[in-house]
Design an enzyme around this catalytic site. Structure first.
Site, PDB file in Angstrom:
ATOM      1  N   SER A 151       1.023  -1.143   0.109  1.00 51.74           N
ATOM      2  CA  SER A 151       0.112   0.140   0.034  1.00 51.74           C
ATOM      3  C   SER A 151       1.116   1.287   0.082  1.00 51.74           C
ATOM      4  O   SER A 151       1.606   1.326  -1.123  1.00 51.74           O
ATOM      5  CB  SER A 151      -1.009  -0.117   1.222  1.00 51.74           C
ATOM      6  OG  SER A 151      -1.945   0.998   1.069  1.00 51.74           O
ATOM      7  N   LYS A 188     -19.128  18.545   3.137  1.00 55.71           N
ATOM      8  CA  LYS A 188     -18.088  18.834   4.157  1.00 55.71           C
ATOM      9  C   LYS A 188     -18.168  17.628   4.990  1.00 55.71           C
ATOM     10  O   LYS A 188     -16.993  17.153   5.459  1.00 55.71           O
ATOM     11  CB  LYS A 188     -18.719  20.131   5.149  1.00 55.71           C
ATOM     12  CG  LYS A 188     -17.533  20.357   6.196  1.00 55.71           C
ATOM     13  CD  LYS A 188     -16.162  20.721   5.812  1.00 55.71           C
ATOM     14  CE  LYS A 188     -15.371  20.912   6.892  1.00 55.71           C
ATOM     15  NZ  LYS A 188     -14.085  21.145   6.455  1.00 55.71           N
TER      16      LYS A 188
END
Length: 308
Positions: free
Chosen positions: A134, A186
């Site tokens: 990763s 948001k």
């Protein structure tokens, strides 16, 4: 900053082995020949200015032990800055990398720090003995070359986002939770509030965008790798990673460095942050107490053994 010449370590190991296995006449002859060749080499080095492009190659060895937050970045950035102050274009940086990945922004910064080495024109070799997955592989692919141990874990080119949701638990106990935002996205998902399908879809889109950036980054730095084949979130061992062109060579870092010590001056570069005096005394006291307890336990075990 701790600088240690690794050639001295290998020389000491060689001398220790030779002193035990060689006959004395043979050992004297070997040491005499080695001393002569070293003198000749020193004469050649003295004629060359320290930072000349024609000087003996230098290899700077760094280590990165990564956690989820890539906390080792604080030390890595200082080590790279130190190397770049004296590094020449014919020099090389070897990074011994160990990381299972973590936060995207943290490992993105770590990869950007490694890019500084490439931008300076120095060769960057990444060595993976155990795992570079990763975010760890995001760092690794910046290198000009990646070497890995045969069973090292490589890849896991994917992105994951997860969080618990306690909304139903709070509702069951008559607990209200309010969240107010300005901006449509948001907050997409929340731990305590009620998540919506629209929020989930936006969250998945953001994951896909990050995954797309990850794949583009690998295409840029590893053009021979078929990104569509390897960017599935799976991981591979070194043997498989070599076939998939995720790495360039199967080799341990120890073997590589020991081989290179014959033709280059190698230096281990490590940055250590100085702790306050009181904290150092506390660590020393803890270590002393630990040793005393361990010794007492060993003596107790030995006494029991002899009694029986």
């Amino acid at each position: 900053m701790e600088i240690r010449k690794l050639n001295d370590r290998y020389d000491a190991m060689t001398k220790a082995m030779e002193s035990r296995i060689l006959e004395k006449p043979v050992l004297r002859k070997v040491l005499k020949q080695r001393k002569k060749s070293r003198k000749e080499q020193d004469k050649k080095i003295r004629r060359i200015p320290p930072n000349s492009e024609h000087g003996r190659k230098r290899i700077f060895v760094l280590e990165f032990m990564g956690d989820v937050r890539a906390s080792a970045i604080d030390h890595l950035r200082e080590e790279i800055s130190a190397v770049l102050l004296v590094g020449r274009k014919q020099d090389e940086v070897v990074l011994r990398l160990h990381s299972s990945g973590g936060f995207v922004h943290s490992y993105g910064l770590a990869a950007s720090q490694l890019q500084r080495i490439r931008d300076a024109g120095m060769t960057l070799t990444i060595s993976v003995d155990e795992v570079a997955a990763s975010g760890g592989y995001l760092m690794a692919c910046v290198g000009h070359r990646i070497i890995a141990a045969p069973f090292a874990i490589i890849g896991s080119i994917g992105v994951i986002g997860q969080l618990p949701n306690l909304h139903r638990f709070l509702k069951r106990h008559d607990v209200d939770f309010e969240i107010h935002t300005a901006g449509e996205y948001k907050r997409t998902l929340t731990v305590f509030g009620e998540n919506t399908d629209k929020g989930r879809e936006k969250f998945r889109q953001e994951l896909e965008q990050t995954h797309g950036l990850f794949k583009s980054f690998i295409r840029e730095h590893r053009p021979r790798t078929n990104v569509d084949t390897v960017a599935t979130g799976e991981y591979w061992h070194g043997y498989q990673a070599l076939e998939l062109k995720l790495v360039d060579e199967l080799r341990t870092s120890d073997d590589y460095l020991m081989t290179m010590s014959q033709s280059a001056d190698m230096y281990s570069v490590r940055y250590r942050r100085r702790h306050p005096m009181a904290q150092r005394f506390a660590h020393a006291a803890d270590a002393t107490v630990g040793r005393l307890l361990s010794r007492a336990q060993n003596e107790e075990q030995q006494s029991r053994f002899y009694k029986h």
